[in-house]
Write a protein that holds these residues in place. Sequence first.
Motif, PDB file in Angstrom:
ATOM      1  N   ALA A   1       0.842  -1.184   0.000  1.00 29.92           N
ATOM      2  CA  ALA A   1       0.000   0.000   0.000  1.00 29.92           C
ATOM      3  C   ALA A   1       0.886   1.246   0.000  1.00 29.92           C
ATOM      4  O   ALA A   1       2.036   1.175   0.429  1.00 29.92           O
TER       5      ALA A   1
ATOM      6  N   ALA B   1      -5.365  -5.035  -2.135  1.00 33.70           N
ATOM      7  CA  ALA B   1      -6.310  -4.349  -3.003  1.00 33.70           C
ATOM      8  C   ALA B   1      -6.700  -5.273  -4.136  1.00 33.70           C
ATOM      9  O   ALA B   1      -5.905  -6.111  -4.565  1.00 33.70           O
TER      10      ALA B   1
ATOM     11  N   GLU C   1      -9.690  -1.180  -2.115  1.00 37.07           N
ATOM     12  CA  GLU C   1      -8.581  -1.568  -1.250  1.00 37.07           C
ATOM     13  C   GLU C   1      -9.108  -2.225   0.019  1.00 37.07           C
ATOM     14  O   GLU C   1     -10.185  -1.889   0.498  1.00 37.07           O
TER      15      GLU C   1
END
Lengths: 483, 418, 455
Positions: free
Chosen positions: C124, C164, C180
């Motif tokens: 992320a 995600a 996500e």
Amino acid sequence: MNMQHLPRSLSFAACTAALLALASARAAAQDARPIAFTNARLLTMAGEPIEGGTLVVRNGKIEAIGKDAVVPAGARVIDCTDMTIMPGLVSAVSSAGLTQPPSRRTQPTQQRGRRSMPMPMPGGGGGAQDKAATRVVDGIYAKQPVFGDLLRAGVTTLALTPPGSAFPGLGAILNPDGKSLDELTEQAEGFVQIGMSIDAQTKKLLKGNFDAAAKVLEARKKPPEPKPEEKKPEEAKPEAKKEEPKPEEKKGETPPQPQPTPTPDPKPEPKPEPKQDPKPAQPQQPAAQRRPEPPKNPNIEVLADLLEGKRRAMLEISSAAEMLHWQQVFETTPKFQRTLVVQSYNTQQGTIDEVLEQAKSFECAVLLPPTLSTTPRSRMLTHPAKALHDAGIEIGFLLGSNDATVKQTFFRLMELVRTGLPSDVALRGVTLVPAKALGVQERTGSLEVGKDADLLVFHGDPLTPSSELHAVWRRGQKVPEKP
Amino acid sequence: MARFLPSPQRFAWLVAGAGTFVPAQEANADAAAPAATHAHFAARLLPGEGAPIDDAVLIERGGKIVAVGPRRSTPVPADAIRHEHGSLWLSPGFVDLHHHVSGGGGDINDMTMPLNAEMRTLDVVKPSDDAIRRTAAGGITTTLFIPGSGTNIGGFGVLLKMRWGQPLEKLVMRELGAMKVAQGFNPERRSGDLGLTRMGSSEMLTQLLERGRDYAAKWREFDAGRGEKPELRPELEQLRKVFDKKVPVLIHTAGARDCIATARMFQDVFDVNMVLSHGCFDGWVAAAALAKRGTPVNLGPRMYEFDRYGRFVGTCQTYWDVGCHDMSINTDAPVVAAEELPLQAAMAVRLGLPYEPALRAVTIQPARQIGVADRVGSLEAGKDADFLVVRGDPLDPRNPPLEVYIEGTLVHRNGDVR
Amino acid sequence: MRMPSIVSFALLATVLLADLPAQRGRRGQRPPQQPEQAAPAPEAKKEESKKPKAYLAVVGADVYLGTGQRMTGATVLVADDKIESVGQNLELPEGTTVIDAKGKIVSPGFICVLGNGMGAPRSAPFADGVNPFDPEIKQGLAAGITAFMAGSPGGGSSPSGSNAVIKLAYGDVKGMVLEENTVVAMNVPLSLADREKLEQAVKQAREYIEAVDNFPKTKAADPNAKEPPMPRGGETMVAILRGEKKLWINLSGGGFNPFGGRRTGAASDLPAIREALEISKLLGQGVVLQKPTSAWLAPDEIAATGSMVVISPRDRLPADPKDPDRTGSNIASTALLAAAGVPVAVTCPGGMFGGTGVGTGGILGQDLNTPHVDAAFAVRGGLDNRKALRTLTLDAARILGVDARIGSLEAGKDADILILDGDPLHYATFVETAIVNGKVVYEKAKEPLFRHISR
């Protein structure tokens, strides 16, 4: 641009002085005499090539150019039969002479994935910088052979690019002939460097700082109000306290102005913008006595200047993916003077020709590596430069940061021309286009009356393999072949 | 909701058969002659060689195929036990010439000396190993269990029938199946301290092969009544069989340069029976040169090269297209699981190899290359009755072998192995 | 909005049963004069937005809906990035771009529940790191993949994870991240202390949700009432209980020892599966069991909790000779689970040469270059061919918690469509055209990957 102009004239004067002092009387006499290059093929970059033309130089400037230009009396005549003269090269992106290893050079490969690494690296934002007001030139050591090497290779105007993504600082325009920092520095604040990268931190900085700059600009545009406290009491209160120490600290500073107003006339005014000093004593305390506003952030001020049209930017967006991410950050890109820079073709993220429409929407020139590219993970060649040119985008080329890459550039341009790029576009791409990118097109970049006599004299056509760079002239002075 | 519940019959075998660790009953295996005759009727029979036969019958007695042909025209002995397979197909059992997992794991390279021509995998076969069972469950009935590619000569592989849980002698088809040689890459990594370059390993290999060749020649002379009896050299005895052409050489080779080097050494310089195994990476570049020599190639486990133009170039298809038709396909188990040999062929088809040669490349062709085509690889009279009963295309991973027979004996039913 | 999976499954099953006879019919036998069959299209039409919609129609193919059903000679009509309708003899709006797919097979894009690469960053934030021009995207599309989960499902003693659902929307930054963190995961077995913590967290989250639900009433009674505070660190659990995140529970999985044998120690993960099901009961909703080797021993127990399963049909774990009937993997797992009503998604084998990415190393049939081969191995284990497609489509979408958006060709869903040159699960079938978010993003004939291979 007065202040940018100033150091140049200073350095020019210094340069002349140095020459006078150091060089022989003969050299000085030569300088005063006009020089006429006759029977030359002149690639002016401002029109069709002139065959068998004459180019007259006096006091470092081009005095006359044309087929029928008159050779002034007493001029030193240089017969240029079989020779081609073109403007000196303008390198609008370089890391030449940066003392630290130029992180921007290595970063793209690390950050954006190598060939063997098909995915972009995680959005850590290792290279994201928030120092738009830091001048790269302050981190440079002047006495390095690279500048002379570049000059002898034909680079008469050189930019110095701060490394990093987001806002790595202010790029400089250098005089590669300079022997000291002063001589070297033609414009310490030549342009604002902006770098795109696919990571959250860079994107956040870009968005946040431009938004902040837009607000600053809005404030600037408001007519100066004597008592803004009444309007915004909540905001003003905390600031009012901060205001107190200011006058004492600001003793002896330039009189308060709503904002620095650079005017075109080069009045000697040592420091109109203390906030742009890289290491100011009070960076957070710009001259603004009466206005109780938050301490100015020099990094934002620089961007506000940019938005106001007082500065120009080099905007490095090297891949199609970066372009789309940029557009995700800015639905409409803020308006400012800019040139797009593609540092290298990154087929793992798509080359810039995959997003022609988006590139076009920037309405500016694009500087590219002078190479062909390939389709991803293959050796099938593609021609992004031609694609951009065909789409009506003005293109220029990067010359690299040392004399070896500059020397290669002509061979690379030959390849681009052989594969379909018009040769005049190729040559303008290393002269006039980068000169415009740096905002020095009034002075160099083409062979026109009144411009500096920055000349490359070639045996034969520069875009043939057998041609040879015979001589480099910078501001009417022939560059010695050996340092 | 009823329609969503499993039909008990349909899944019963999946669970019930699952845990039975008793090998399928080898009813006829030990029975004294005369053995019973079995007739297997199926909707289609893939002989392995020649066109498929629809509505076919395969007649087996004593582990051998007596006859194969269309049901209409093939006489079935009256006493034959009839097996009606309905809409199912019969296919020859598969043959894998590059298999490392019948030894219970790992024991495939002695990493001290670079040349180990005196070693053999026969000594490490583990008939009770689950890998053998799974391999048979995948329809692979014959494998060449060979040493690894850690040294230039890894030793001699053993040719096995995948009869899990049977005594060793029931598995062994040929004690010395093939000599395993490895060229390039792998043996360079840490194969002793000599021969760490390709030049060095080539030289050492050549020297040993010359000794073996001369040794074999002396014995042949002696056997023909000429010359003295040579001194017995136990370390060269196995190698002698190679030069007597009783045992082929299987050479681990990849990359075009090494493919050519291998063909030169084992076809032009030394006159032996050879199989070039792997041929991967850019080995296909050398395919035309190999085709000219008629080099037998055993391709895999890599099935393609991602080439400089961004293409998935199918290895098998490229060899095939330039005329390299003596082609078999391997798993290099455990690189690809041993039971997935048909999938390897299927992937070759996916990348452009025609279906027929793909099927032959896991049946008759490897049998020929290793010199046992008289026994396995196709369904023809006189050969071992090693065959599969499948729902359709035996290369399709969706069609598990429902029954696997080795020499007429049922060794696996679908569900025996989970 | 999301209903508990068990309920939704039951509903879906009912719908499916109801629809089966009507929609499927006999292949190619549907008489054209049955206007009511084409009816769904106009009904589904929504209010036109100001901007005129761009219509795209894939016409004439045999359409696998992804739900387990199939329509012959049908049309898939796409408006912008969504599916407008699917049916026979649809009336096409003016200006529709038509792709003739007669003789072809149309399927929903494949969804890989575990993946990496293909334009997704390793961690992320995903939206800020996607590379929409990654050449691996084309490779994934060539394999039929239109969506996958990138990042880590998570693990540890309490639900965590950062991931995600990435769509292979080539050249489209915004289109690449579907959502996500739709998945969080944890491991079993838990220590007694961790178990206690989990129970506590569930209890607090329940109380919080109840308090929030009752807040309007509370507020009415007492205008000074404060909004209930979120329990510390309780966001994840609250999201799970609200059905906003799928909870995956990692089991040991059927590892594959490359040299066979020597892996007899791993007996059975049935106790761990049961512990996971206990957690499911604690939550009052289904969980996702990731690689439960022994799931085939308890399909009904799993079904009863409404849980789902991620499995590689090819992961092999030999049975323990001491307890052969209750240990080891089973290639029939997928079939047995599906028969019990458990949605299953397939993934690649976890061996040293398999992997949840698209490779270029030469080994084929073991990684995401051929996700359909894994579904084919589910068929090998006894799963119905048509249902097996669901392991790559609708059921995979449900396991990722994104079935409202992708996984089947139904009106209103994202237009992620494959045009195939054969049976979706046949080994030699290629993707001819891949459409993601209504845009053609891959054409076999135009990409170097497989263009040179003709059938």
